[in-house]
Design an enzyme around this catalytic site. Structure first.
Site, short mmCIF file in Angstrom:
data_model
loop_
_atom_site.label_atom_id
_atom_site.label_comp_id
_atom_site.label_asym_id
_atom_site.label_seq_id
_atom_site.Cartn_x
_atom_site.Cartn_y
_atom_site.Cartn_z
N HIS A 108 6.59 39.55 13.15
CA HIS A 108 6.08 40.30 14.35
C HIS A 108 4.59 40.06 14.28
O HIS A 108 3.82 40.39 13.17
CB HIS A 108 6.51 41.50 14.60
CG HIS A 108 5.92 42.36 15.65
ND1 HIS A 108 6.26 42.17 17.01
CD2 HIS A 108 4.82 43.02 15.61
CE1 HIS A 108 5.62 42.96 17.72
NE2 HIS A 108 4.77 43.45 16.97
N GLU A 173 0.90 33.27 10.15
CA GLU A 173 2.35 33.30 10.17
C GLU A 173 3.02 32.11 9.72
O GLU A 173 3.81 32.21 8.82
CB GLU A 173 2.76 33.58 11.58
CG GLU A 173 2.31 35.00 12.34
CD GLU A 173 3.07 35.04 13.42
OE1 GLU A 173 3.63 34.20 14.22
OE2 GLU A 173 3.32 36.29 13.82
C1 GAR Z 1 5.37 34.51 16.98
O1 GAR Z 1 3.86 34.86 16.88
C2 GAR Z 1 6.13 35.67 16.44
O2 GAR Z 1 5.45 36.45 15.57
C3 GAR Z 1 6.21 36.35 17.65
O3 GAR Z 1 6.49 35.44 18.85
C4 GAR Z 1 5.79 34.08 18.43
C5 GAR Z 1 6.61 33.05 18.36
O4 GAR Z 1 5.68 31.85 18.49
N1 GAR Z 1 7.36 37.17 17.64
C6 GAR Z 1 7.58 38.35 18.38
O5 GAR Z 1 6.62 38.82 18.87
C7 GAR Z 1 8.68 39.21 17.89
N2 GAR Z 1 8.62 40.73 18.42
P1 GAR Z 1 6.41 30.70 17.99
O6 GAR Z 1 7.65 30.32 19.00
O7 GAR Z 1 5.58 29.61 18.32
O8 GAR Z 1 7.15 30.67 16.46
#
Ligand code: GAR
Length: 230
Positions: A108, A173
């Site tokens: 998150h 991340e």
């Molecule tokens: C990421 O930043 C993740 O942390 C967030 O969505 C994005 C997905 O990016 N997740 C949330 O907000 C969950 N509550 P990605 O599809 O490029 O991995």
């Protein structure tokens, strides 16, 4: 060989970071399926890496309950040891979470418990935060809740926008999620009965104190805070 399922909803950059880590570091792990609840760029990326994918579109089901049954059925086929949510934009029901208790992990984009939900970067800027970052935690049926495994943080810069912040957090991340996967595989990290136990701390990490839930039960023995994770 650890069997991993990944659930996505969008571009899948965190999923790709996990795939790349497995491939480049020869991690003892097989991604058994990538499931998306909507048409997603991430599905095409997974396919190019020879991974089984499944679109189970939420829009095609009359309720969250029936959609979850379809996702569970697909997961059952692949028998994963772990389920990593990588931008999966849905809150899982208690019934779903109970089926894989302590085995579903989420990433998150905020320093939880701050800024659960959406628009985390904009909200962090608006509230004048000095620090921001990303959290990896065990999933419960509460939104962006559950014992924290690790966080990686950064300092908010002057003139930062939600977009620059999102990009900086994403970079963290893409390092942190693979690190958690490799720590699980190497048994440096153990998650037992939803309790987080770090046996070996990665470089740059600090163990933080226990977290307690509302009933004063210790739900996470140690969680990890990583600085300078670049
Ligand atoms: C990421 O930043 C993740 O942390 C967030 O969505 C994005 C997905 O990016 N997740 C949330 O907000 C969950 N509550 P990605 O599809 O490029 O991995």
């Amino acid at each position: 060989m650890l069997k991993l399922a990944i659930l996505i909803s969008g571009r899948g950059s965190n999923m790709l970071a996990l795939i790349t880590a497995i491939e480049e570091q020869n991690l003892h792990c097989q991604i058994v399926c990538v499931i998306s609840n909507k048409q997603a760029q991430g599905l095409d990326i997974a396919k190019t890496h020879g991974i089984a994918t499944k679109l189970i579109a939420r829009a095609e089901y009359s309720s969250k309950h029936f959609h979850e049954i379809a996702v569970l059925k697909e997961l059952k086929k692949h028998q994963p040891d772990w389920i990593f949510l990588a931008g999966y934009m849905a809150i899982l029901s208690a019934e779903f979470v109970d089926k894989f208790e302590g085995k579903i992990i989420n990433i998150h984009p905020s320093l939880l418990p701050k800024f659960k939900g959406l628009n985390t970067h904009k909200r962090a800027l608006q509230s004048g935060e000095i620090r921001h970052g990303t959290t990896i935690h065990i999933v419960t049926s509460e939104l962006d809740d559950g014992p924290i495994i690790a966080q990686s943080e950064l300092f908010i810069m002057p003139n930062e926008t939600a977009e620059t912040l999102e990009n900086r957090v994403l970079r963290k991340e893409h390092i942190l999620y693979p690190l958690i996967l490799s720590s699980l595989i190497k048994k440096h990290l153990e998650i037992k009965d939803s309790e987080v136990i770090w046996h070996q701390i990665p470089p740059g990490g600090n163990k933080l104190s226990s977290q307690k839930n509302n009933n004063s039960k210790i739900v996470s023995n140690t969680y990890l805070k990583l600085q300078n994770l670049d």
